[in-house]
Design a protein around this motif. Structure first.
Motif, mmCIF file in Angstrom:
data_model
loop_
_atom_site.group_PDB
_atom_site.id
_atom_site.type_symbol
_atom_site.label_atom_id
_atom_site.label_comp_id
_atom_site.label_asym_id
_atom_site.label_seq_id
_atom_site.Cartn_x
_atom_site.Cartn_y
_atom_site.Cartn_z
ATOM 1 N N HIS A 97 30.609 3.795 -2.473
ATOM 2 C CA HIS A 97 31.736 4.260 -1.655
ATOM 3 C C HIS A 97 31.782 5.786 -1.608
ATOM 4 N N HIS A 145 32.425 9.307 1.423
ATOM 5 C CA HIS A 145 32.777 9.714 2.793
ATOM 6 C C HIS A 145 31.891 10.875 3.226
ATOM 7 N N HIS A 158 39.858 0.591 2.226
ATOM 8 C CA HIS A 158 40.566 1.014 1.011
ATOM 9 C C HIS A 158 41.721 0.056 0.751
ATOM 10 N N HIS A 198 39.021 1.089 -4.700
ATOM 11 C CA HIS A 198 40.139 1.455 -5.581
ATOM 12 C C HIS A 198 40.808 0.290 -6.308
ATOM 13 N N ASP A 230 33.280 8.182 -4.184
ATOM 14 C CA ASP A 230 34.378 8.480 -3.263
ATOM 15 C C ASP A 230 34.540 9.977 -3.007
#
Ligand code: GUN
Ligand code: ZN
Length: 422
Positions: free
Chosen positions: A66, A68, A222, A261, A312
């Motif tokens: 995960h 971005h 998420h 998460h 993340d």
């Protein structure tokens, strides 16, 4: 054929350490054909090209489940919790990915930085831009990182420049799937609704439709990261019993669903995660940085819910998976628990491969698996080298790496049997 010599450390799929202090791995094209004692492997493949990395460690490449892409340059943005951080730093930065040259530059820098940290597979949220997502796919193909990528879907409570309306989302997503999904051996597409608050019902319905049309795709989103986020979902979707029920209502849960998460989760929702076989991605440095909460690790074990691992970034503060693992250890310490070196190492290798459905392909150095590996030279890292001057068991070595290692110690990285440049 190639034979790589060095100290091999891996976990096999039966949960046992594979440790050959004087070891070797032989591969043919992309696939491992032999692994064992150096003297024996070398004797079996006399025609192979020898690569001598004596004094180095050979480990499976890490899997970052995960992160971005358009947040690489905002890592370490000060002071906010999730919702404030999204509005103040993240959305403005993601708008800049509507410019192709920005997307190109960041794609190159991010991928190279991941490779230099020994990460050989990444699962990416792109921005909502179709073109930026193409740029990411193309750079992954060129630079050689294995990747799962999704164009982020969002159509409310965000700046106009990031909004893509549901009918356009549908068309653009189908286009990206046909251009990139499984077109090149190492790249696949994942449906990527950002999270319930930035998705209208119409957009969630489009995601549901795409999922029905492309049932083999992963879906990532998420879930239950921050208390204010959870309250907001309850206000936005009062007809649903819980945040997770919103995703369930649109058929978005299942064994191909990755939920990042999952910190604040009630028993009922743990049961729903279990029933739907949905997967969880633990992102410790992000959870600490945004003050989101302490991941209740053992609860997922109690319910037999699979957990993988992610940096993340840009809420995460480290691309090094070693550093993220240290934070995972420290978070459980703060909860009065302890994760073993084996559990930690497994999280970022086999467990992560499993949540992606790739456990027979990546995550371990075993015959028949892809050659995705990192080579670490302790001599390149003063502190690690000093730590390694004494006799250490394999567990002690792995935990020292978790505590101390970073990209300074990377000697080289192999993906699908090829040494990659970074
Ligand atoms: N929830 C929705 N979007 C994001 C994001 O970009 N980062 C994190 N950490 N949580 C999110
Ligand atoms: Zn995220």
């Amino acid at each position: 054929m190639k034979v790589l010599m060095g100290e091999v450390i891996s976990l096999n799929r039966d949960d046992h350490w594979v440790h050959f202090p004087d070891g070797a791995i032989c591969w043919d094209n992309e696939v491992i054909v032999d692994i064992g004692l150096r003297s024996e492997v070398v004797a079996r493949y006399t025609d192979a090209t020898i690569i001598d990395k004596s004094g180095c460690l050979i480990l499976p490449g890490f899997i970052d489940c995960h992160l971005h892409f358009p947040q690489y340059e905002i890592m370490g943005s000060y002071g906010e919790e999730l919702l404030g951080w999204l509005n103040k730093y993240t959305f403005p930065e993601e708008i800049s990915f509507n410019q192709q040259d920005k997307a190109e530059k960041v794609a190159r820098n991010l991928i190279n930085n991941m490779l230099s940290n020994g990460t050989t597979c990444g699962v990416f949220f792109s921005s909502s831009s179709y073109k930026a997502t193409q740029v990411l796919f193309k750079n992954l193909a060129t630079l050689g990182l294995r990747g799962v990528v999704g164009k982020v879907a969002m159509d409310r409570f965000s700046p106009e420049e990031l909004i893509v309306l549901p009918e356009d989302e549908y068309t653009q997503t189908k286009q990206l799937i046909s251009e990139f999904h499984n077109k090149e051996g190492r790249l696949t597409y994942a449906l990527t609704p950002r999270f319930a608050p930035t998705c209208t019902e119409a957009l969630l319905e489009v995601t549901q439709k795409l999922r029905a049309e492309f049932p083999d795709l992963l879906l990532q989103t998420h879930y239950a990261e921050n208390k204010a986020e959870i309250e907001w979902v309850q206000e936005l979707f009062p007809q649903h019993k819980s945040y997770l029920e919103v995703y369930n209502h649109y058929d978005l849960l299942g064994d191909k669903t990755l939920l990042a998460h999952c910190i604040h989760v009630e028993d009922e929702d743990l049961k729903l995660l279990q029933k739907t076989k949905s997967k969880v991605v633990h992102c410790p440095t992000s959870n600490l940085f945004l003050g989101s909460g302490l991941f209740p690790y053992e609860r997922f074990d109690e319910y037999s819910i699979d957990v993988g691992f992610g940096s993340d970034i840009g809420a995460g503060t480290k691309l090094s998976i070693w550093s993220n693992l240290l934070s995972a250890y420290e978070i459980q310490k703060m909860r009065g628990k302890s994760l073993s070196p084996k559990e930690l190492f497994k999280l970022a290798t086999l467990d992560s491969a499993k949540i992606l459905g790739m456990q027979n392909k990546i995550g371990a150095l075993e015959e028949g698996m892809q050659v995705d590996l990192q080579i670490i030279d302790p001599k390149k890292h003063k502190l690690l080298n000093d730590r390694f001057t004494r006799e250490l068991s394999v567990e002690e070595k792995v935990f020292s790496l978790i505590s101390l290692c970073d990209d300074r110690a990377t000697d080289s990285v192999v993906v699908a049997g090829e040494f990659v440049c970074y």
